[in-house]
Enzyme design. Sequence first.
Site, PDB file in Angstrom:
ATOM      1  N   VAL A  94      36.611 -76.763 -72.047  1.00 52.83           N
ATOM      2  CA  VAL A  94      36.328 -76.310 -70.692  1.00 52.83           C
ATOM      3  C   VAL A  94      36.969 -77.299 -69.735  1.00 52.83           C
ATOM      4  O   VAL A  94      36.865 -78.518 -69.920  1.00 52.83           O
ATOM      5  CB  VAL A  94      34.813 -76.234 -70.429  1.00 52.83           C
ATOM      6  CG1 VAL A  94      34.533 -75.805 -68.992  1.00 52.83           C
ATOM      7  CG2 VAL A  94      34.150 -75.275 -71.413  1.00 52.83           C
ATOM      8  N   CYS A  95      37.656 -76.793 -68.719  1.00 47.31           N
ATOM      9  CA  CYS A  95      38.253 -77.636 -67.687  1.00 47.31           C
ATOM     10  C   CYS A  95      39.221 -78.645 -68.324  1.00 47.31           C
ATOM     11  O   CYS A  95      40.027 -78.288 -69.163  1.00 47.31           O
ATOM     12  CB  CYS A  95      37.141 -78.310 -66.882  1.00 47.31           C
ATOM     13  SG  CYS A  95      37.622 -78.998 -65.296  1.00 47.31           S
ATOM     14  N   THR A  96      39.125 -79.910 -67.980  1.00 44.91           N
ATOM     15  CA  THR A  96      40.058 -80.906 -68.496  1.00 44.91           C
ATOM     16  C   THR A  96      39.730 -81.362 -69.918  1.00 44.91           C
ATOM     17  O   THR A  96      40.413 -82.237 -70.464  1.00 44.91           O
ATOM     18  CB  THR A  96      40.108 -82.139 -67.570  1.00 44.91           C
ATOM     19  OG1 THR A  96      38.776 -82.614 -67.345  1.00 44.91           O
ATOM     20  CG2 THR A  96      40.754 -81.774 -66.242  1.00 44.91           C
TER      21      THR A  96
END
Length: 328
Positions: free
Chosen positions: A113-115
């Site tokens: 998720v995300c970075t």
Amino acid sequence: MARSTVRRVVFVLFEDCLLLDFAGPLQAFELACETSEAGRAPYVWQICSLKGGAVKTSSGLEVMTTALSDCARKNIDTLIVGGGPGVHRAAAEAGLVDWFRSAAPNIRRVCSVCTGTFVLAAAGLLHGRSAVTHWSSCDLLRAQHPDVSVLVDPVFVHDRGIWTSAGVTAGIDLALTLLEDDLGHGEAMRVARRMVVFLKRPGGQAQFSVPLSLQSSEDRAFENIATWMQDNLGRDLRVESLAERAGMSPRTFARVFRQKTGRTPGKAVEELRVEAARRALEESASSIKEIAARAGFQSEEHLRRAFRRRLNVLPQDYRVRFSQGRPQ
């Protein structure tokens, strides 16, 4: 897999991770278990970190975790790692990266998720694959890992068992899609409604939505025009009409619009209309002709062409895939 199968989901945390990156998906899995028969919940989960114990998130909240050395690798169904300010330290942690590298081959779904994408990339799991991360980190991911095909727009990407998703709340969209794959569309939509998620976004939708980009300008007058556009999709939204409303020449308006939004007025109008039509296809039983007219398209054919350009799918096929009322 049978509906009664219990799938084990493991979340991996690190110091200065973003709380919502794992809490959002975790809540989706929890709600999927809420109405299950006693002893037949479809998921169990475990919150882990490299060393175990209390892990401080970027907000300062501490979460108790189990050490990865105590996490049995062989029966993990879904592995999820989020991002946050501490992700680059985590991606440089040899013990964590080695664990991901060795555990991944035995796991059905490995997700970020995300970075959190940087952790998977550091472990070599994205080599030769397509991936996405938070829009503000795409250039860095591309520079650090040229072997990864970095996509900028999608909310999430699935490439041969590896799922990567965009910034923060995109983790909820990813989790809902994983639930849909496991339990069916109806169950995923039930969880979405419980979470008060306005819309279950498909992976191909742009993570940085058109309305958000139009409304992010510090110029209040310009923001008002953007809001008016969104509320009046059936009206004349040619450059000349918009420029007159803004009190500019068409040439100046087009130049300023592109500077502020990164897209031409024509492209923005089409994207807004596609977004409106997409929501109607998901949420209503209206005919495609009616939807096209309400969204401001000249005809069904114009809607079809726009859908193919923007989403690479025909409206009728999109409705079959994403309609809330589709049969199970």
